[in-house]
Structures are given as C-alpha cells and as structure tokens.
Write a protein that holds these residues in place. Structure first.
Motif, PDB file in Angstrom:
ATOM      1  N   LYS A 282     -16.568   0.844  -1.429  1.00 60.10           N
ATOM      2  CA  LYS A 282     -15.392   0.087  -1.847  1.00 60.10           C
ATOM      3  C   LYS A 282     -15.029   0.455  -3.298  1.00 60.10           C
ATOM      4  O   LYS A 282     -13.860   0.669  -3.627  1.00 60.10           O
ATOM      5  CB  LYS A 282     -15.699  -1.405  -1.735  1.00 60.10           C
TER       6      LYS A 282
ATOM      7  N   ASP B  96      -2.009  -7.498  -5.104  1.00 61.89           N
ATOM      8  CA  ASP B  96      -2.192  -7.853  -3.699  1.00 61.89           C
ATOM      9  C   ASP B  96      -3.017  -9.137  -3.615  1.00 61.89           C
ATOM     10  O   ASP B  96      -4.227  -9.108  -3.805  1.00 61.89           O
ATOM     11  CB  ASP B  96      -2.913  -6.687  -2.991  1.00 61.89           C
TER      12      ASP B  96
ATOM     13  N   ARG C  87      -0.500   7.768  -9.854  1.00 54.01           N
ATOM     14  CA  ARG C  87      -1.071   6.409  -9.899  1.00 54.01           C
ATOM     15  C   ARG C  87      -1.690   6.150 -11.262  1.00 54.01           C
ATOM     16  O   ARG C  87      -1.519   5.086 -11.847  1.00 54.01           O
ATOM     17  CB  ARG C  87      -2.156   6.241  -8.813  1.00 54.01           C
ATOM     18  N   LEU C  88      -2.433   7.157 -11.753  1.00 54.36           N
ATOM     19  CA  LEU C  88      -3.133   6.988 -13.035  1.00 54.36           C
ATOM     20  C   LEU C  88      -2.144   6.784 -14.184  1.00 54.36           C
ATOM     21  O   LEU C  88      -2.351   5.941 -15.051  1.00 54.36           O
ATOM     22  CB  LEU C  88      -4.017   8.221 -13.295  1.00 54.36           C
TER      23      LEU C  88
ATOM     24  N   PHE D  27      -6.270  -6.015  -7.365  1.00 53.12           N
ATOM     25  CA  PHE D  27      -6.709  -6.259  -5.989  1.00 53.12           C
ATOM     26  C   PHE D  27      -7.079  -7.728  -5.785  1.00 53.12           C
ATOM     27  O   PHE D  27      -7.287  -8.477  -6.739  1.00 53.12           O
ATOM     28  CB  PHE D  27      -7.937  -5.392  -5.673  1.00 53.12           C
TER      29      PHE D  27
ATOM     30  N   ILE E 211      -8.200   5.678   1.161  1.00 47.83           N
ATOM     31  CA  ILE E 211      -8.445   4.635   0.154  1.00 47.83           C
ATOM     32  C   ILE E 211      -8.487   3.244   0.793  1.00 47.83           C
ATOM     33  O   ILE E 211      -9.380   2.441   0.526  1.00 47.83           O
ATOM     34  CB  ILE E 211      -7.365   4.676  -0.958  1.00 47.83           C
ATOM     35  N   ILE E 212      -7.514   2.982   1.646  1.00 43.74           N
ATOM     36  CA  ILE E 212      -7.413   1.661   2.297  1.00 43.74           C
ATOM     37  C   ILE E 212      -8.690   1.378   3.097  1.00 43.74           C
ATOM     38  O   ILE E 212      -9.267   0.296   3.023  1.00 43.74           O
ATOM     39  CB  ILE E 212      -6.193   1.626   3.254  1.00 43.74           C
TER      40      ILE E 212
ATOM     41  N   LEU F 170       1.252   3.970  -3.346  1.00 45.64           N
ATOM     42  CA  LEU F 170       0.756   5.319  -3.004  1.00 45.64           C
ATOM     43  C   LEU F 170      -0.712   5.299  -2.565  1.00 45.64           C
ATOM     44  O   LEU F 170      -1.448   6.260  -2.762  1.00 45.64           O
ATOM     45  CB  LEU F 170       0.917   6.303  -4.174  1.00 45.64           C
ATOM     46  N   LEU F 171      -1.136   4.213  -1.972  1.00 41.32           N
ATOM     47  CA  LEU F 171      -2.503   4.144  -1.450  1.00 41.32           C
ATOM     48  C   LEU F 171      -2.538   4.580   0.006  1.00 41.32           C
ATOM     49  O   LEU F 171      -3.599   4.837   0.559  1.00 41.32           O
ATOM     50  CB  LEU F 171      -3.048   2.707  -1.559  1.00 41.32           C
TER      51      LEU F 171
ATOM     52  N   ARG G 276      -6.783  -3.910 -17.034  1.00 40.75           N
ATOM     53  CA  ARG G 276      -6.987  -2.508 -16.625  1.00 40.75           C
ATOM     54  C   ARG G 276      -5.703  -1.938 -16.022  1.00 40.75           C
ATOM     55  O   ARG G 276      -5.356  -0.776 -16.263  1.00 40.75           O
ATOM     56  CB  ARG G 276      -8.122  -2.425 -15.596  1.00 40.75           C
TER      57      ARG G 276
ATOM     58  N   TRP H 283     -11.083  -1.668   2.191  1.00 36.10           N
ATOM     59  CA  TRP H 283     -11.078  -2.822   3.102  1.00 36.10           C
ATOM     60  C   TRP H 283     -11.832  -2.581   4.409  1.00 36.10           C
ATOM     61  O   TRP H 283     -11.882  -3.450   5.261  1.00 36.10           O
ATOM     62  CB  TRP H 283      -9.637  -3.258   3.391  1.00 36.10           C
TER      63      TRP H 283
ATOM     64  N   TYR I 170      -2.764  -1.629 -10.553  1.00 34.02           N
ATOM     65  CA  TYR I 170      -3.056  -2.294  -9.289  1.00 34.02           C
ATOM     66  C   TYR I 170      -4.040  -3.425  -9.529  1.00 34.02           C
ATOM     67  O   TYR I 170      -5.087  -3.235 -10.151  1.00 34.02           O
ATOM     68  CB  TYR I 170      -3.649  -1.271  -8.308  1.00 34.02           C
TER      69      TYR I 170
ATOM     70  N   ALA J  54     -12.211  -6.236  -7.816  1.00 33.99           N
ATOM     71  CA  ALA J  54     -12.306  -4.777  -7.768  1.00 33.99           C
ATOM     72  C   ALA J  54     -12.607  -4.141  -9.116  1.00 33.99           C
ATOM     73  O   ALA J  54     -11.881  -3.267  -9.584  1.00 33.99           O
ATOM     74  CB  ALA J  54     -11.021  -4.201  -7.183  1.00 33.99           C
TER      75      ALA J  54
ATOM     76  N   HIS K 247       0.826  -1.218   0.000  1.00 37.90           N
ATOM     77  CA  HIS K 247       0.000   0.000   0.000  1.00 37.90           C
ATOM     78  C   HIS K 247       0.856   1.262   0.000  1.00 37.90           C
ATOM     79  O   HIS K 247       0.506   2.246  -0.655  1.00 37.90           O
ATOM     80  CB  HIS K 247      -0.927   0.011   1.222  1.00 37.90           C
TER      81      HIS K 247
ATOM     82  N   ILE L  93     -11.681   2.003  -4.954  1.00 37.15           N
ATOM     83  CA  ILE L  93     -10.956   1.404  -6.087  1.00 37.15           C
ATOM     84  C   ILE L  93     -10.752   2.437  -7.192  1.00 37.15           C
ATOM     85  O   ILE L  93      -9.673   2.549  -7.775  1.00 37.15           O
ATOM     86  CB  ILE L  93     -11.731   0.177  -6.621  1.00 37.15           C
TER      87      ILE L  93
ATOM     88  N   LYS M 175     -10.552   5.609  -6.850  1.00 32.94           N
ATOM     89  CA  LYS M 175      -9.486   6.517  -6.415  1.00 32.94           C
ATOM     90  C   LYS M 175      -8.115   5.841  -6.561  1.00 32.94           C
ATOM     91  O   LYS M 175      -7.140   6.470  -6.961  1.00 32.94           O
ATOM     92  CB  LYS M 175      -9.706   6.931  -4.960  1.00 32.94           C
ATOM     93  N   ALA M 176      -8.069   4.552  -6.226  1.00 34.40           N
ATOM     94  CA  ALA M 176      -6.801   3.816  -6.293  1.00 34.40           C
ATOM     95  C   ALA M 176      -6.252   3.756  -7.718  1.00 34.40           C
ATOM     96  O   ALA M 176      -5.052   3.855  -7.923  1.00 34.40           O
ATOM     97  CB  ALA M 176      -6.993   2.407  -5.744  1.00 34.40           C
ATOM     98  N   ILE M 177      -7.139   3.609  -8.705  1.00 31.02           N
ATOM     99  CA  ILE M 177      -6.636   3.531 -10.085  1.00 31.02           C
ATOM    100  C   ILE M 177      -6.324   4.916 -10.661  1.00 31.02           C
ATOM    101  O   ILE M 177      -5.906   5.045 -11.799  1.00 31.02           O
ATOM    102  CB  ILE M 177      -7.582   2.753 -11.028  1.00 31.02           C
ATOM    103  N   GLY M 178      -6.574   5.951  -9.859  1.00 33.51           N
ATOM    104  CA  GLY M 178      -6.165   7.289 -10.276  1.00 33.51           C
ATOM    105  C   GLY M 178      -7.298   8.203 -10.703  1.00 33.51           C
ATOM    106  O   GLY M 178      -7.063   9.227 -11.341  1.00 33.51           O
ATOM    107  N   MET M 179      -8.528   7.844 -10.329  1.00 31.87           N
ATOM    108  CA  MET M 179      -9.642   8.730 -10.686  1.00 31.87           C
ATOM    109  C   MET M 179      -9.683   9.894  -9.695  1.00 31.87           C
ATOM    110  O   MET M 179      -9.595   9.695  -8.485  1.00 31.87           O
ATOM    111  CB  MET M 179     -10.959   7.960 -10.653  1.00 31.87           C
TER     112      MET M 179
END
Lengths: 240, 407
Positions: free
Chosen positions: B307, A165, A80-81, A88, B401-402, A52-53, A153, B406, A86, A92, A48, B311, B313-317
C-alpha cells in the motif's frame, strides 16, 4: 483548470462494470468542488482518473489545457509530482518517516535543496497547526494530525490541484472540522483548486460547488452560496 | 538521477533506523548464518583436501618423484644425479630410495603358532637425506627414527604395525611393537631378521602404510651400490611441479620417468575429488538458501509495504527510486550478514577448529578459508541480494496504483 470531456471508465472482468458513462464538467482554478453520490455512483473512480492514478477507457481530461490522457506512465508520474496533491482516506503516510520528512518527500524528489524543503515543510506544518509536531513520528500523531500532515505533503510542491478522497472518513467530529476548515482556508488564501469526494452531506457546505453522481453519470450540480459556506465555517464542527 | 539516488538512500536509511528492529536483527542473523554455513562446510572440506595434499608432499613422496626410465631396474649414478638436482634453482633437497617386494612375518609368541604375515614392499631411506625431504621423523609414536648405521633395524608406519589407532587392518602385523622381531623375506630370495626400532604415525594412510630399512642395509640385500628405485625431490613450490619437471628434463634427466606427487595420490585423489564436488554442491546449495532467505525477507517487506509503495507512486515517486531503495536494503542485509559472518569465521570458528581439529582419515583437519572462495561467496551473496531486492520490489511497483493501495 480541469476540463473533463465525455469520460468513460469500464472495468472489464467476470462482470463488466460501467463505472463512468460519459462524464463532462469544468472546474476553474481556485474552485473547491465536492463530488457526492451514493455508493457505486463512480465518485472515487472519477477522482482516480482526474488524479492520473488510473487510465480512463475513453474521453479526455485536460489539466491546465494539457491532455493528460495522452501522457505516458513516466510522464504521468512526473506530472503528479509537480502539479498534483493527493489526500487519501487512510492518511497514507510513510510510517518510518516523521511529520516533516513525510511532508518534504515530494520536494526532495523534485531535487530541492535541503534548506529549501525543510523551510517549506516547516512553514506548511505550522500552517496546518502542527508546528509543535514537526519531528513526531507518524505513530505519535492522532488521526486528524496525520491527515493534516498528508494535506501539508499534498501542498508542499505548490500543487495546482489537490484531490481529497474521503479525507474525513476515519476522523472524529473534532478532527473533521479541523481538516475541512483547513481545506477551505487553503482555497481562500492560496487559491488552491480542490476536488473532494465525500458521502457526508454536511461536508459539501465547505465547498463552492457540488457535482452529484449517480450510476456513473452527473445527476445534478449544486452551487453552495457564500452564506451557507460562511455558516458552515461558523457552525459546523465548531471546534477550533 | 542524483536526486533519485539520494531519495533511495534516504528511504533505506529510514527503513533501517526506524523500521522493525526485530525483523532487521533476525534478517541479519539469518544472512550471517547462511554466509557462515557456505564458508564453514566449504572450509572444512578445503581443509581436508589441503591437508591431504600437504601430507602427500610432506610425508609421502615430496613434490616430484624420479623413477628409472623404460626397461631400467634402477636409476644409475645416483650421487652424481643428486648433486646435479640439488644444484638446480628452486630445489631444496632430494633423497633416494630403493623399493623391493617382500613378505614380512611376525611371530609375537615366538612359537610359530600365531604368525602374522603380510606381503608389502620395503623401502630404504638414507636417514640424513630423508629428513631434509620428508617429516616422518617428527611423527614417531614409539621408538626411534632410523640412523644411517642401522643394519638390523626396521621402521614402520602404524598401519603396518597395527595399534596406535590404526584404522586399516588389511595389511597389518596386528600389534607389533618396538623391540619385537620380524622376519623379512625379500622377493630376490634374501631373508633377514629385523628388530622394530620405531613406529610412526602421520595420520595419513598412504604414509602410514610403509616399511623402511636403511639404504646401506638395502644395498647389501640387493647387492647394488649408488643406485635407486626412486628419487624424491623437494622444491620451494614457487612454481608448479610441471615447471620443475621441465627444468629437470632440460638439465639432462631426459631418460628417467619424472612425475609430480599427484600421480602417486592413488585412492586419495578420488577422495579429494569427491570432497571438491561435495564442496561445490554445498556451496551452491548454501548460496541458494542465503538467496532465498534474503528474497523472502525482502518479499515480505515489499508485500507488507504494498500500500505504501502505491502511495509513493501516487505522490509521484519514480518506480526506480522504490526499486533501488529495496536493492540497497537487501545490500545492507548482505553487507552486515557478510561482515558478521567473516568476524564469526575468523574470530570464533577458525581459532576453535585450529585448537580442536577434526579427526579425519587424512589427519587432523582444521578449517581452511580459501581467499578466492571467500571472495566468490561474497560476490555471489551480493549478486543474490541484488536479485532478492529487485524482483519483489519490481513486481510490486509494476502493480496498478489503485490495486496496490486499495487491494
């Protein structure tokens, strides 16, 4: 290239948890590294921080010589973009989007033209063996197929590093084999840097190197020989 | 920025077309009903207020009332004055009336045993003129309207005669009918017997509590000529009453007391004011209910997608894409809810209430959707939907995000 220097992550709360206690290592471009260790060793926490999460308590993370610990939240989102992918544990994906739409979403966010992102996504879905499932909704795909969409993706933006992960945690043996062989193939063919967290011992044999964590510190590193890798590709999860 | 907008539109389009149809339909139905509820109650009360105002203008005192100046018993040189008034631009017509206090006595059995008696002012009308100013002649429920030559005839509203669904029994002859005789003891000492020629009902208490004789009869009672206790003026209503009052004053009527119809609204003014207050309260409550409804739906939708938002946000949105997509979603609910609400109001509810008006103390009330209020409710619904879309999505996107992924 990933360069981690003395990374510390402390979760403050009723009980303070020292998840990472000064972790340092390097991962070269195109390397497939597995992070292993018992539950609570800090595997996912480490991933994580690198993806950068989450924000480390201290230490430095250099991704291609950029100190990403100093980036603002907006800059991290943009990074990240553009640079990271990533995968999951639980697929996801966005249920309202079909396979190709889930795949091209990052490219759309980057401002690519429709023709461009449709072509790139179709190619990637074909590459992960879903050429005949392009317009299927997520609910119409099996767990393994969903995970392959997630991999597509993660790669569609030509990410330099792919973080996975526990990507096989919810998959049956057949699909585990498909996903692991796919990751190895991407590393070999595209020179993709892959950092995978897993707790299943045999899965490490698909990678180049294993970083073993215990109680938030690196316990040991293990190099996987070419013979072992080739053997795993031949013997482990022999389904495709 | 353009990419962000396109991505938000793309997401909301997919949420709508591929999301849960049951939730979508239910949300739109609830939004529609909330919108209808705001405008329906408001429309009924507006209808009642408007009807009361219209009744006052059409069947009570018209638009403007001219009364004698200070220390004067009557307006003098009335024919001249009326000519002057009717020649003014914007004035449709005018009519003069005399008013005098009286005691009206009704002996149904003509044996002096059960005599009904009320104290009530009697007004005079010039029937031809009056018909150009008020519409009472169209509301006769028994007998006929007065004619200019009538001398021993009297006309009254149903609240005075009693019967015909009269609801106020305070000043009533308890069932006097057309053809019955009444004796009027005028305040100046004159006593006259009259036959009831007509009874009218406009379903407006202030109008239905009136008693009329002809102008000629009243002049013989009062012993005056070409005078009046009041002149009712009907305007074309292009301008406000104050505009015409000012024009009348500028045209030489500077000694007379000139007032708009609203000054004669009496208790009805309090009633319509109360209706207005209730309307605003109901409007506000309806808006809150509609807002809370949309808010809850969006809130549940965002919490359910917590959730997924993590996700994305995690992919960069970007957070703003996620927030804007939920605002668009709330907007979509509002647009459909408002559109269906308008169709429901205009195609079903309004025509129904036009053919089946509600019986209220001011008359038969049908739904009156005031355009300004409708636009205000639409604007408010959109504002509320923006808030309902923004707040929950903003809260979820601000989450780590975490934690979002989760828990």
């Amino acid at each position: 290239m990933i360069n981690v220097k003395d990374l510390v992550k402390i979760y403050e709360g009723q009980v303070t948890v020292h998840a990472l206690k000064g972790v340092s290592f390097k991962i070269e471009q195109g390397e497939f590294v597995t992070i292993m260790g018992p539950s609570g060793s800090g595997k996912s926490t480490l991933l994580h921080q690198l993806a950068l999460l989450d924000k480390p308590t201290s230490g430095q993370i250099l991704l291609d010589d950029i100190d990403v610990s100093k980036l603002s939240e907006h800059e991290k989102t943009a990074y990240r973009l553009k640079n990271l992918g990533y995968v999951f544990q639980e697929y996801a994906l966005i249920p309202e989007l079909n396979a190709i739409e889930n795949t091209y979403l990052p490219l759309m966010l980057l401002g690519a033209r429709r023709k461009e992102y449709t072509r790139a996504s179709t190619e990637l879905l074909e590459k992960v063996g879903l050429g005949n499932r392009v317009h299927h909704l997520i609910s119409q795909l099996s767990g393994g197929e969903q995970q392959r969409v997630a991999i597509a993706r993660a790669l569609v933006n030509k990410s330099k590093t792919l973080f996975a992960d526990e990507p096989c945690a919810n998959l049956d043996t057949e699909n585990k084999g498909i996903v692991l062989r796919l990751l190895r193939q991407l590393c070999n063919e595209l020179g993709q840097t892959i950092l995978m967290v897993t707790h299943e011992l045999e899965q490490r044999e698909f990678s180049d190197r294993v970083i073993w964590l215990r109680d938030g510190i690196i316990e040991k590193e293990e190099i996987i020989s070419k013979e072992v890798r080739d053997s795993a590709l031949r013997e482990e999860y022999q389904v495709i | 920025m353009r990419n962000d907008f396109q991505a938000a539109i793309f997401l909301v389009y997919k949420y709508i077309t591929r999301g849960n149809k049951g939730t979508l339909i239910l949300t739109i139905i609830v939004t529609t009903l909330a919108f209808v509820q705001i405008n329906f109650i408001s429309g009924v009360l507006s209808g009642a207020i408007e009807l009361a105002h219209q009744q006052a203008k059409d069947n009570y005192v018209s638009n403007i009332v001219i009364q004698p100046g200070k220390d004067e018993d009557y307006i003098k040189q009335v024919p001249l004055l009326k000519n002057k008034i009717t020649s003014m631009p914007g004035i449709i017509s005018c009519t003069s009336r005399y008013t005098i206090g009286s005691n009206i006595s009704y002996d149904p059995d003509k044996n002096g045993k059960d005599v009904k008696s009320i104290s009530w002012p009697i007004k005079s009308i010039n029937p031809k003129e009056e018909m150009r100013v008020t519409n009472i002649q169209n509301y006769m429920v028994a007998g006929k309207y007065l004619e200019e030559s009538d001398r021993d005839q009297i006309m009254m509203g149903k609240e005075i005669s009693g019967g015909f669904g009269a609801s106020l029994e305070v000043q009533s002859l308890k069932g006097a009918s057309v053809g019955d005789e009444v004796t009027v003891y005028y305040r100046n000492g004159v006593t006259r017997d009259y036959t009831i020629k007509g009874i009218y009902s406009v379903d407006f208490p202030l109008s239905d509590m009136a008693v009329f004789v002809t102008e000629k009869e009243m002049e013989s009672v009062l012993g005056v000529h070409n005078r009046a206790s009041e002149i009712l003026v009907k305007t074309n209503q292009v301008h406000t009453e104050q505009y015409y009052i000012q024009a009348l004053r500028e045209n030489g009527l500077d000694k007379e007391d000139i007032r708009p119809w609203t000054d004669f609204f009496g208790l009805m003014a309090g009633l319509t004011q109360t209706f207005g207050i209730i309307k605003r309260i109901v409007f506000a409550i309806g808006l809150v209910v509609a807002g809370v409804t949309i808010f809850i739906v969006i809130y549940i939708a965002t919490i359910g997608r917590r959730k997924q938002i993590g996700i994305m946000k995690a992919i960069g949105m970007k957070e703003r894409i996620i927030i804007v997509s939920y605002i668009f979603l709330a907007f979509f609910y509002a647009i459909l809810g408002i559109s269906l609400g308008i169709v429901l109001l205009e195609v079903l509810i309004k025509p129904y209430f036009i053919s089946h008006p509600l019986n209220m103390p001011v008359g038969k009330v049908s739904l009156m959707i005031i355009q300004g209020e409708l636009i205000a409710s639409i604007v408010c619904m959109f504002v509320v939907s923006i808030i309902a879309g923004f707040v929950p999505s903003w809260r979820v996107t601000k989450e780590n995000i975490i934690k979002a992924i989760w828990g």
